[in-house]
Design a protein around this motif. Structure first.
Motif, PDB file in Angstrom:
ATOM      1  N   MET A 105       7.347   4.772  12.076  1.00  0.00           N
ATOM      2  CA  MET A 105       6.155   4.410  12.832  1.00  0.00           C
ATOM      3  C   MET A 105       6.394   3.069  13.524  1.00  0.00           C
ATOM      4  O   MET A 105       6.845   2.128  12.895  1.00  0.00           O
ATOM      5  CB  MET A 105       4.942   4.285  11.910  1.00  0.00           C
ATOM      6  N   ALA A 106       6.077   3.019  14.806  1.00  0.00           N
ATOM      7  CA  ALA A 106       6.268   1.763  15.524  1.00  0.00           C
ATOM      8  C   ALA A 106       5.568   1.807  16.870  1.00  0.00           C
ATOM      9  O   ALA A 106       5.363   2.866  17.453  1.00  0.00           O
ATOM     10  CB  ALA A 106       7.749   1.487  15.723  1.00  0.00           C
ATOM     11  N   VAL A 107       5.202   0.641  17.329  1.00  0.00           N
ATOM     12  CA  VAL A 107       4.750   0.418  18.695  1.00  0.00           C
ATOM     13  C   VAL A 107       5.690  -0.645  19.242  1.00  0.00           C
ATOM     14  O   VAL A 107       5.864  -1.698  18.629  1.00  0.00           O
ATOM     15  CB  VAL A 107       3.281  -0.046  18.745  1.00  0.00           C
ATOM     16  N   THR A 108       6.326  -0.369  20.379  1.00  0.00           N
ATOM     17  CA  THR A 108       7.351  -1.272  20.895  1.00  0.00           C
ATOM     18  C   THR A 108       7.004  -1.768  22.295  1.00  0.00           C
ATOM     19  O   THR A 108       6.170  -1.191  22.991  1.00  0.00           O
ATOM     20  CB  THR A 108       8.723  -0.580  20.940  1.00  0.00           C
ATOM     21  N   LEU A 109       7.683  -2.840  22.671  1.00  0.00           N
ATOM     22  CA  LEU A 109       7.572  -3.413  24.014  1.00  0.00           C
ATOM     23  C   LEU A 109       8.911  -3.277  24.714  1.00  0.00           C
ATOM     24  O   LEU A 109       9.959  -3.371  24.065  1.00  0.00           O
ATOM     25  CB  LEU A 109       7.239  -4.913  23.934  1.00  0.00           C
ATOM     26  N   THR A 110       8.877  -3.081  26.019  1.00  0.00           N
ATOM     27  CA  THR A 110      10.109  -3.188  26.786  1.00  0.00           C
ATOM     28  C   THR A 110      10.436  -4.672  26.905  1.00  0.00           C
ATOM     29  O   THR A 110       9.602  -5.539  26.601  1.00  0.00           O
ATOM     30  CB  THR A 110       9.962  -2.587  28.198  1.00  0.00           C
ATOM     31  N   GLU A 111      11.621  -4.974  27.363  1.00  0.00           N
ATOM     32  CA  GLU A 111      11.996  -6.379  27.542  1.00  0.00           C
ATOM     33  C   GLU A 111      11.064  -7.075  28.536  1.00  0.00           C
ATOM     34  O   GLU A 111      10.651  -8.216  28.324  1.00  0.00           O
ATOM     35  CB  GLU A 111      13.450  -6.467  28.012  1.00  0.00           C
ATOM     36  N   ALA A 112      10.689  -6.374  29.608  1.00  0.00           N
ATOM     37  CA  ALA A 112       9.784  -6.953  30.611  1.00  0.00           C
ATOM     38  C   ALA A 112       8.408  -7.257  30.011  1.00  0.00           C
ATOM     39  O   ALA A 112       7.816  -8.305  30.281  1.00  0.00           O
ATOM     40  CB  ALA A 112       9.639  -6.011  31.801  1.00  0.00           C
ATOM     41  N   GLU A 114       1.819  -0.927  31.240  1.00  0.00           N
ATOM     42  CA  GLU A 114       1.784   0.532  31.277  1.00  0.00           C
ATOM     43  C   GLU A 114       2.055   1.023  29.862  1.00  0.00           C
ATOM     44  O   GLU A 114       2.927   0.504  29.175  1.00  0.00           O
ATOM     45  CB  GLU A 114       2.841   1.091  32.228  1.00  0.00           C
ATOM     46  N   PHE A 115       1.294   2.020  29.453  1.00  0.00           N
ATOM     47  CA  PHE A 115       1.384   2.552  28.099  1.00  0.00           C
ATOM     48  C   PHE A 115       2.052   3.924  28.134  1.00  0.00           C
ATOM     49  O   PHE A 115       1.509   4.865  28.696  1.00  0.00           O
ATOM     50  CB  PHE A 115      -0.017   2.659  27.493  1.00  0.00           C
ATOM     51  N   ASN A 116       3.235   4.015  27.543  1.00  0.00           N
ATOM     52  CA  ASN A 116       3.965   5.274  27.450  1.00  0.00           C
ATOM     53  C   ASN A 116       3.750   5.818  26.045  1.00  0.00           C
ATOM     54  O   ASN A 116       4.498   5.513  25.120  1.00  0.00           O
ATOM     55  CB  ASN A 116       5.445   5.048  27.748  1.00  0.00           C
ATOM     56  N   ASN A 117       2.674   6.610  25.901  1.00  0.00           N
ATOM     57  CA  ASN A 117       2.219   7.064  24.596  1.00  0.00           C
ATOM     58  C   ASN A 117       2.543   8.550  24.412  1.00  0.00           C
ATOM     59  O   ASN A 117       1.966   9.404  25.078  1.00  0.00           O
ATOM     60  CB  ASN A 117       0.705   6.831  24.483  1.00  0.00           C
ATOM     61  N   PRO A 118       3.449   8.877  23.479  1.00  0.00           N
ATOM     62  CA  PRO A 118       3.829  10.286  23.273  1.00  0.00           C
ATOM     63  C   PRO A 118       2.711  11.130  22.651  1.00  0.00           C
ATOM     64  O   PRO A 118       2.816  12.350  22.629  1.00  0.00           O
ATOM     65  CB  PRO A 118       5.021  10.185  22.322  1.00  0.00           C
ATOM     66  N   ASN A 119       1.650  10.501  22.156  1.00  0.00           N
ATOM     67  CA  ASN A 119       0.558  11.225  21.506  1.00  0.00           C
ATOM     68  C   ASN A 119      -0.502  11.728  22.474  1.00  0.00           C
ATOM     69  O   ASN A 119      -1.356  12.516  22.092  1.00  0.00           O
ATOM     70  CB  ASN A 119      -0.115  10.319  20.467  1.00  0.00           C
ATOM     71  N   ASP A 144       5.170  -1.166  28.595  1.00  0.00           N
ATOM     72  CA  ASP A 144       6.003  -1.758  29.639  1.00  0.00           C
ATOM     73  C   ASP A 144       5.137  -2.686  30.479  1.00  0.00           C
ATOM     74  O   ASP A 144       3.912  -2.583  30.477  1.00  0.00           O
ATOM     75  CB  ASP A 144       6.598  -0.649  30.514  1.00  0.00           C
ATOM     76  N   TYR A 145       5.767  -3.597  31.186  1.00  0.00           N
ATOM     77  CA  TYR A 145       5.061  -4.456  32.131  1.00  0.00           C
ATOM     78  C   TYR A 145       5.655  -4.192  33.502  1.00  0.00           C
ATOM     79  O   TYR A 145       6.856  -4.318  33.696  1.00  0.00           O
ATOM     80  CB  TYR A 145       5.204  -5.932  31.758  1.00  0.00           C
ATOM     81  N   VAL A 146       4.797  -3.804  34.433  1.00  0.00           N
ATOM     82  CA  VAL A 146       5.247  -3.434  35.767  1.00  0.00           C
ATOM     83  C   VAL A 146       4.553  -4.315  36.792  1.00  0.00           C
ATOM     84  O   VAL A 146       3.335  -4.504  36.737  1.00  0.00           O
ATOM     85  CB  VAL A 146       4.936  -1.944  36.054  1.00  0.00           C
ATOM     86  N   ARG A 147       5.330  -4.850  37.708  1.00  0.00           N
ATOM     87  CA  ARG A 147       4.771  -5.644  38.801  1.00  0.00           C
ATOM     88  C   ARG A 147       5.221  -5.013  40.109  1.00  0.00           C
ATOM     89  O   ARG A 147       6.383  -5.093  40.484  1.00  0.00           O
ATOM     90  CB  ARG A 147       5.255  -7.088  38.712  1.00  0.00           C
ATOM     91  N   GLU A 148       4.272  -4.361  40.787  1.00  0.00           N
ATOM     92  CA  GLU A 148       4.581  -3.682  42.040  1.00  0.00           C
ATOM     93  C   GLU A 148       4.381  -4.592  43.243  1.00  0.00           C
ATOM     94  O   GLU A 148       5.020  -4.416  44.265  1.00  0.00           O
ATOM     95  CB  GLU A 148       3.733  -2.418  42.167  1.00  0.00           C
ATOM     96  N   SER A 149       3.451  -5.544  43.127  1.00  0.00           N
ATOM     97  CA  SER A 149       3.191  -6.511  44.191  1.00  0.00           C
ATOM     98  C   SER A 149       2.434  -7.682  43.578  1.00  0.00           C
ATOM     99  O   SER A 149       2.123  -7.678  42.386  1.00  0.00           O
ATOM    100  CB  SER A 149       2.359  -5.880  45.315  1.00  0.00           C
ATOM    101  N   LEU A 150       2.103  -8.670  44.385  1.00  0.00           N
ATOM    102  CA  LEU A 150       1.358  -9.822  43.868  1.00  0.00           C
ATOM    103  C   LEU A 150       0.002  -9.428  43.306  1.00  0.00           C
ATOM    104  O   LEU A 150      -0.513 -10.044  42.385  1.00  0.00           O
ATOM    105  CB  LEU A 150       1.158 -10.861  44.974  1.00  0.00           C
ATOM    106  N   GLY A 160      -2.569   5.802  14.342  1.00  0.00           N
ATOM    107  CA  GLY A 160      -2.386   7.243  14.514  1.00  0.00           C
ATOM    108  C   GLY A 160      -2.455   7.690  15.961  1.00  0.00           C
ATOM    109  O   GLY A 160      -1.814   8.658  16.354  1.00  0.00           O
ATOM    110  N   ASN A 161      -3.215   6.959  16.787  1.00  0.00           N
ATOM    111  CA  ASN A 161      -3.350   7.306  18.205  1.00  0.00           C
ATOM    112  C   ASN A 161      -2.195   6.797  19.061  1.00  0.00           C
ATOM    113  O   ASN A 161      -1.962   7.317  20.151  1.00  0.00           O
ATOM    114  CB  ASN A 161      -4.647   6.728  18.783  1.00  0.00           C
ATOM    115  N   ILE A 162      -1.506   5.749  18.580  1.00  0.00           N
ATOM    116  CA  ILE A 162      -0.502   5.114  19.437  1.00  0.00           C
ATOM    117  C   ILE A 162       0.872   4.994  18.788  1.00  0.00           C
ATOM    118  O   ILE A 162       1.764   4.360  19.351  1.00  0.00           O
ATOM    119  CB  ILE A 162      -0.986   3.728  19.925  1.00  0.00           C
ATOM    120  N   ASP A 163       1.067   5.614  17.633  1.00  0.00           N
ATOM    121  CA  ASP A 163       2.372   5.558  16.969  1.00  0.00           C
ATOM    122  C   ASP A 163       3.450   6.104  17.897  1.00  0.00           C
ATOM    123  O   ASP A 163       3.310   7.180  18.474  1.00  0.00           O
ATOM    124  CB  ASP A 163       2.327   6.363  15.670  1.00  0.00           C
TER     125      ASP A 163
END
Length: 108
Positions: free
Chosen positions: A1-8, A90-95, A78-84, A70-73
């Motif tokens: 079980m884990a919730v992780t962050l991207t490097e960004a 952004e949440f990439n949740n497999p559940n 991720d952190y996304v910057r498309e413009s100023l 249980g909802n986010i395991d």
């Protein structure tokens, strides 16, 4: 079980914590909301409660209460910057089984 962050995302959280001057890490939870059922709640983690799970990702603590886990395991944030004017987590949740049209809530 884990919730992780991207490097960004970890870099962004560290920047936010440094500007704030305090905080143990990032608190991530879910709440009943929206047309699909649940919404994400993101805040600073200023304390760790007895029912919290703590994960470390790229040197940043991610704190999740046991009710939300249980909802986010398995979720990756991720952190996304498309413009100023267009940036955020952004949440990439497999559940997630379905989400509402506006993207504000989800079903597990």
């Amino acid at each position: 079980m884990a919730v992780t962050l991207t490097e960004a995302a970890a870099e962004r959280v560290n920047t936010m914590l440094a500007k704030r001057g305090s905080g143990l890490g990032l608190r991530v939870a879910t709440k009943v909301s929206g047309c699909a059922g649940f919404a994400y709640v993101v805040d600073y983690a200023d304390e760790i409660n007895d029912d919290d799970q703590v994960f470390e990702s790229h040197g940043v603590k991610v704190v999740v209460d046991s009710k939300s886990l249980g909802n986010i395991d398995g979720m990756e944030i991720d952190y996304v910057r498309e413009s100023l004017l267009n940036e955020g987590f952004e949440f990439n949740n497999p559940n997630v089984k379905d989400s509402c049209g506006c993207g504000e809530s989800f079903t597990v």
